[in-house]
Design an enzyme around this catalytic site. Structure first.
Site, PDB file in Angstrom:
ATOM      1  N   HIS A   1      45.061  57.535   4.844  1.00  0.00           N
ATOM      2  CA  HIS A   1      45.045  56.690   3.669  1.00  0.00           C
ATOM      3  C   HIS A   1      46.150  55.546   4.089  1.00  0.00           C
ATOM      4  CE1 HIS A   1      44.401  59.195  -0.242  1.00  0.00           C
ATOM      5  NE2 HIS A   1      43.387  59.367   0.686  1.00  0.00           N
TER       6      HIS A   1
ATOM      7  N   TYR B   1      50.204  56.041  -8.614  1.00  0.00           N
ATOM      8  CA  TYR B   1      51.590  56.562  -9.118  1.00  0.00           C
ATOM      9  C   TYR B   1      51.694  55.666 -10.244  1.00  0.00           C
ATOM     10  CZ  TYR B   1      52.894  59.128  -4.957  1.00  0.00           C
ATOM     11  OH  TYR B   1      52.968  59.923  -3.639  1.00  0.00           O
TER      12      TYR B   1
ATOM     13  N   PRO C   1      59.149  65.789  -5.913  1.00  0.00           N
ATOM     14  CA  PRO C   1      57.909  65.586  -5.222  1.00  0.00           C
ATOM     15  C   PRO C   1      57.374  64.080  -5.386  1.00  0.00           C
ATOM     16  CG  PRO C   1      57.392  66.585  -7.370  1.00  0.00           C
ATOM     17  CD  PRO C   1      58.967  66.465  -7.358  1.00  0.00           C
TER      18      PRO C   1
ATOM     19  N   LYS D   1      58.036  64.324   0.088  1.00  0.00           N
ATOM     20  CA  LYS D   1      58.928  64.467   1.266  1.00  0.00           C
ATOM     21  C   LYS D   1      59.448  65.727   1.520  1.00  0.00           C
ATOM     22  CE  LYS D   1      59.006  60.284   2.242  1.00  0.00           C
ATOM     23  NZ  LYS D   1      57.776  59.789   3.277  1.00  0.00           N
TER      24      LYS D   1
ATOM     25  N   TYR E   1      57.857  55.635   2.724  1.00  0.00           N
ATOM     26  CA  TYR E   1      56.721  56.428   2.130  1.00  0.00           C
ATOM     27  C   TYR E   1      56.187  57.181   3.423  1.00  0.00           C
ATOM     28  CZ  TYR E   1      53.328  58.656  -0.813  1.00  0.00           C
ATOM     29  OH  TYR E   1      52.401  59.195  -1.286  1.00  0.00           O
TER      30      TYR E   1
HETATM   31  C1  PHB Z   1      49.945  66.307  -4.041  1.00  0.00           C
HETATM   32  O1  PHB Z   1      48.692  65.918  -3.665  1.00  0.00           O
HETATM   33  O2  PHB Z   1      50.081  67.344  -4.689  1.00  0.00           O
HETATM   34  C2  PHB Z   1      51.019  65.072  -4.229  1.00  0.00           C
HETATM   35  C3  PHB Z   1      50.777  63.837  -3.575  1.00  0.00           C
HETATM   36  C4  PHB Z   1      51.857  63.006  -3.735  1.00  0.00           C
HETATM   37  C5  PHB Z   1      53.007  63.247  -4.097  1.00  0.00           C
HETATM   38  C6  PHB Z   1      53.357  64.619  -4.915  1.00  0.00           C
HETATM   39  C7  PHB Z   1      52.394  65.292  -4.787  1.00  0.00           C
HETATM   40  O3  PHB Z   1      54.111  62.294  -4.092  1.00  0.00           O
END
Ligand code: PHB
Ligand code: APR
Length: 389
Positions: free
Chosen positions: A72, A200, A292, A296, A384
């Site tokens: 990604h 997001y 989450p 991280k 990130y």
């Molecule tokens: C997930 O794919 O579970 C996931 C991805 C990014 C995040 C949190 C969870 O920031």
């Protein structure tokens, strides 16, 4: 029984540490409370920093990750019905890899078994003895029999609820915690992801995240009150709420289907210091927890594991203890930066129950600044994709 390094915890931290030490000729025994199937049944996040990818390569466990992981180059951020993209690779030269962290654990189990390295499952009543002496040991019960594992060092990779952190005397241990006033309701569905990359979203109804595991397995989250329960959410109710929190494009494109997993996770920031007491070292969730939002958790455990694996290698191979002496300070320096980023991104993307209109306007202004400023996007991207080890 005797070994060089006793590893408490057969999650990703303990297994990765075991593999790296094995590659450097250091003997380990892993003690795991649950069964392998139980450990592999845990639903975990799916974003890997390059630092973790490199460690998996060093451990000789990266073949499937490279074959099945998705590169990604960026992510989408949505607010106010609009969406913009932060281009990690253009801004930092580094992408992330989307690959289930459960698959990372699966690959590490396979490598440990292939190497015939010892792991004891379903251990109970684990006690760390003499961590502040030159002759530590771990005692535990398995199959109704009390056992003793003498060792040179103990790696506490037993997660937030483990025994290792609690072994450090209360007058030495310092704990720092922030609890967030909401949780994440997550579902797993055998549907194609809504986009090639993650989304997001900060909407007036709350946070939402669109993620994936592969081209036919999607992972979605919506922010919910701490008092909520998965039983309150039918699949259709979840899909309707997720659509309301996405911009028109993704909301329209969303492919829904039955959930194969549905759960709520609380959000907390937590750090315990120091991460070393005598011959006991804490690694991963045993020492720190992040919300989450920034993905991280495992990626910060990975830098702990590298620092500790290299410190123990230097001890055994070169008789050099500088890494051991500096482990806690070095690990905590990177951990606190990950805690800060995870707190920042969580604060930016969620609705807080006590938020005033002024607070909401500040969020909107910061999101608009992130949308329009390359410097702001570069700062987010650097965090990130993972700060240097
Ligand atoms: C997930 O794919 O579970 C996931 C991805 C990014 C995040 C949190 C969870 O920031
Ligand atoms: N004795 C032995 N094993 C124990 C004990 C104990 N007393 N207590 C806990 N364990 C085991 C758990 O069963 C678990 O398998 O330790 C392991 C800890 O694993 P995790 O909780 O996954 O922690 P860690 O390995 O540090 O993983 C770090 O990985 O997937 C990500 O987001 C996840 O942040 C987490 C990260």
């Amino acid at each position: 029984m005797r070994t060089q390094v006793a590893i408490i915890g057969g999650g990703p931290s303990g297994l990765l540490l075991g593999q790296l030490l094995h590659r450097h000729g250091v003997e380990t025994v892993v003690l795991e409370r649950k069964t392998k199937d139980y450990v592999l049944g845990r639903i975990r996040a799916g974003v890997l920093e390059q630092g973790l990818v490199r460690l998996m390569e060093e451990a000789g466990c990266a073949e499937r990750l490279h074959a099945e992981g998705f590169v990604h180059d960026g992510t989408h951020v949505a607010f106010g019905g609009e969406m913009f993209r932060v281009d990690f690779t253009a801004l930092t030269g580094t992408p992330v890899i989307v690959y289930g962290q459960t698959e990372v654990t699966r690959d590490l189990y396979a490598a440990r078994e292939e190497a015939g390295l010892p792991i004891v499952y379903e251990v109970e009543d684990v006690v760390i003895e003499g961590a502040d002496t030159d002759a530590p040991a771990v005692t535990y019960t398995v199959g109704g029999e009390r056992q003793r594992l003498d060792c040179d060092f103990v790696a506490g990779c037993d997660g937030f609820h483990g025994v290792s952190r609690k072994t450090i005397p209360a007058d030495i241990l310092r704990e720092h915690e922030k609890i967030y006033p909401f949780g994440w309701l997550g579902i797993l569905s055998e549907t194609p992801p809504v986009d090639q990359e993650l989304i997001y979203s900060n909407s007036d109804r709350g946070f939402a995240l669109c993620s994936m595991r592969n081209a036919t397995l999607s992972r979605y989250y919506v922010q919910v009150p701490l008092t909520d329960s998965p039983d309150n959410w039918s699949d259709n109710a979840f899909w309707d709420e997720l659509r309301r929190r996405l911009p028109p494009g993704p909301a329209e494109a969303l492919v829904t289907g039955p959930s194969i997993e549905k759960s709520i996770a609380p959000l907390r920031s937590f750090v315990s210091e120091p991460m070393r007491w005598g011959r006991l070292f804490l690694c991963g969730d045993a020492a720190h927890i992040v919300p989450p939002t920034g993905a991280k958790g495992l990626n910060t455990a990975a830098s702990d594991v590298q620092y500790l694996a290299h410190a123990l290698r230097d001890h055994y191979v070169d008789g050099d203890d500088a890494g051991i002496e500096g482990y806690s300070a070095k690990a905590l320096a990177r951990i606190w930066k990950a805690e800060r980023f995870s707190w920042w991104f969580t604060s930016l993307m969620h609705q807080f129950p006590d938020q005033t209109e002024f607070d909401r306007q500040l969020q909107r202004a910061e999101l608009d600044f992130l949308r329009t400023s390359e410097a702001a996007q570069k700062a987010m991207a650097e965090n990130y994709v993972g700060l240097p080890y």
